[in-house]
Write an enzyme that holds these catalytic residues in place. Structure first.
Site, short mmCIF file in Angstrom:
data_model
loop_
_atom_site.label_atom_id
_atom_site.label_comp_id
_atom_site.label_asym_id
_atom_site.label_seq_id
_atom_site.Cartn_x
_atom_site.Cartn_y
_atom_site.Cartn_z
N TYR A 116 6.55 -11.48 5.40
CA TYR A 116 5.36 -10.95 4.74
C TYR A 116 4.97 -11.93 3.65
CZ TYR A 116 2.58 -7.37 2.17
OH TYR A 116 1.59 -6.66 1.52
N ASP A 130 -8.27 -7.57 4.52
CA ASP A 130 -9.30 -6.80 5.21
C ASP A 130 -10.70 -7.36 4.95
OD1 ASP A 130 -6.91 -5.43 4.97
OD2 ASP A 130 -7.81 -3.46 4.71
N GLU A 131 -10.92 -7.81 3.71
CA GLU A 131 -12.27 -8.23 3.31
C GLU A 131 -12.70 -9.53 3.97
OE1 GLU A 131 -9.53 -9.27 -0.25
OE2 GLU A 131 -9.56 -7.92 1.48
N SER A 170 -4.78 -2.26 4.34
CA SER A 170 -4.81 -0.98 3.65
C SER A 170 -5.97 -0.11 4.12
CB SER A 170 -4.95 -1.21 2.14
OG SER A 170 -3.96 -2.07 1.65
N THR A 189 -0.99 -12.54 4.09
CA THR A 189 -1.86 -11.86 3.13
C THR A 189 -2.23 -12.84 2.03
OG1 THR A 189 -0.75 -9.78 3.65
CG2 THR A 189 -2.12 -9.81 1.69
N LYS A 238 3.05 -11.95 8.49
CA LYS A 238 1.92 -11.18 7.96
C LYS A 238 1.32 -12.02 6.85
CE LYS A 238 0.76 -6.73 5.77
NZ LYS A 238 0.12 -7.19 4.53
N THR A 277 0.82 -1.21 0.00
CA THR A 277 0.00 0.00 0.00
C THR A 277 0.86 1.26 0.00
OG1 THR A 277 -1.67 -1.22 1.26
CG2 THR A 277 -1.89 1.18 1.20
#
Length: 323
Positions: free
Chosen positions: A142, A199-200, A216, A174, A172, A52
């Protein structure tokens, strides 16, 4: 909606935007406002120079300048995790050494993403080099397979990383694989941190067992996610699902309106304006910005965010008065 607990059920870390001026240069003076806005919204830390933050679009010296300013503005009560990942392991090592000299809280790195590690062992070996350059700072891997192309079993990586990387602190994560996230949480136990990175699907990640997250949209929508986590923790699943649906609707709008430039546009509407993105990304024109705002209003995101900010701000003010 239930009362806000003093100890939130999830710790949110924002992946902040890097602010640019209209000519594409760094606008470091925006960082103080970014820190203030995140604190006001209940965010506990920043993950600087990541995806981001357009870290891959910054020169090495620029990344160092951004990190230095974030550490100055954050002070001792706001954590700064510095993403130092790079296609070149040598550059990542230099960035890790620099982060350790600035007062950063921790470092993190994606896998080298051009010439890639192919196995768990190769990935741990590469991460150990970067982590070692950070001295005593905690090191997070990450995991971003959709961007790096490095797809190895994270549970195996965590088990081997714990053995070979003295300052290994966690991952992290993702990725959308919730089964793998659950495996990572199980292997990590209580001594390593697995931070949910989508996030979703934060609500689903909480159900799997996550209690920290990096994202983000926490740059400007953290109060909604915190309300969602509170509702989940109290057993109010209907409210939690509704709030996740609202945030997911906002995220679904991002790609049709330009991806990261759309996220920056939303931030400018409801928080801190961090300017345009760098090429090859393009800023939204006036018509697109107006269309995006109209869609955000249609799905109820702007109203929901205002309600969550008002609610959490009022409660926080009341709590401060009783201390």
């Amino acid at each position: 909606m239930t009362a806000i607990p003093s100890d939130p059920p999830v710790r949110l870390m924002a992946a902040p935007f890097t602010a640019f001026d209209r000519d594409g240069g760094l606008d470091l003076d925006r960082i103080a406002d970014q820190v203030a806005g995140l604190r006001a919204d209940g965010v506990h830390a920043a993950f600087v120079c990541g995806t981001t933050g357009e870290g891959a679009s910054l020169a090495e010296a620029e990344r160092m300048r951004v990190v230095q300013r974030w550490c100055i503005e954050a002070g001792p009560e706001f954590d700064v995790v510095v993403h130092v990942g790079h296609a070149s392991l040598r550059v990542a090592i230099e960035l890790a050494r620099h982060a350790a000299s600035t007062g950063a809280t921790a470092v993190a790195a994606v896998a080298p993403y051009f010439h890639r590690p192919r196995t768990v062992d190769e990935l741990v070996e590469a991460c150990a080099e970067v982590a070692g350059a950070a001295g005593s700072l905690p090191f997070y891997f990450y995991h971003l397979p959709d961007m790096t192309g490095v797809r190895v079993a994270m549970a195996e990586f965590i088990a081997l990383g714990r053995e070979r990387i003295p300052n290994f602190a966690g991952v992290k994560f993702t990725h959308n694989d919730l089964a793998e996230l659950g495996q990572c949480l199980q292997v990590a136990g209580d001594d390593l941190e697995i931070m949910a990175g989508r996030d979703e699907i934060l609500l689903a990640s909480l159900a799997v067992g996550a209690d920290s997250a990096v994202g983000s949209t926490y740059n400007f929508a953290a109060p909604v996610y915190l309300d969602m986590a509170d509702a989940f923790a109290s057993g109010d699943l209907a409210s939690a699902r509704h709030l996740q649906q609202v945030t997911r609707g906002m995220i679904d709008l991002v790609q049709p309106f330009g991806g990261l430039p759309a996220l920056k546009a939303i931030a400018s509407m409801v928080g801190v304006d961090c300017g345009p993105c760098r090429l090859p990304l393009h800023d939204l024109d006036d018509a697109a910005r107006a269309g995006l705002r109209q869609e955000l209003e249609r799905i109820g995101f702007l109203k929901t965010l205002e309600q969550s900010r008002t609610r959490r701000g009022a409660v926080n003010e009341t709590a401060a008065q009783t201390v």
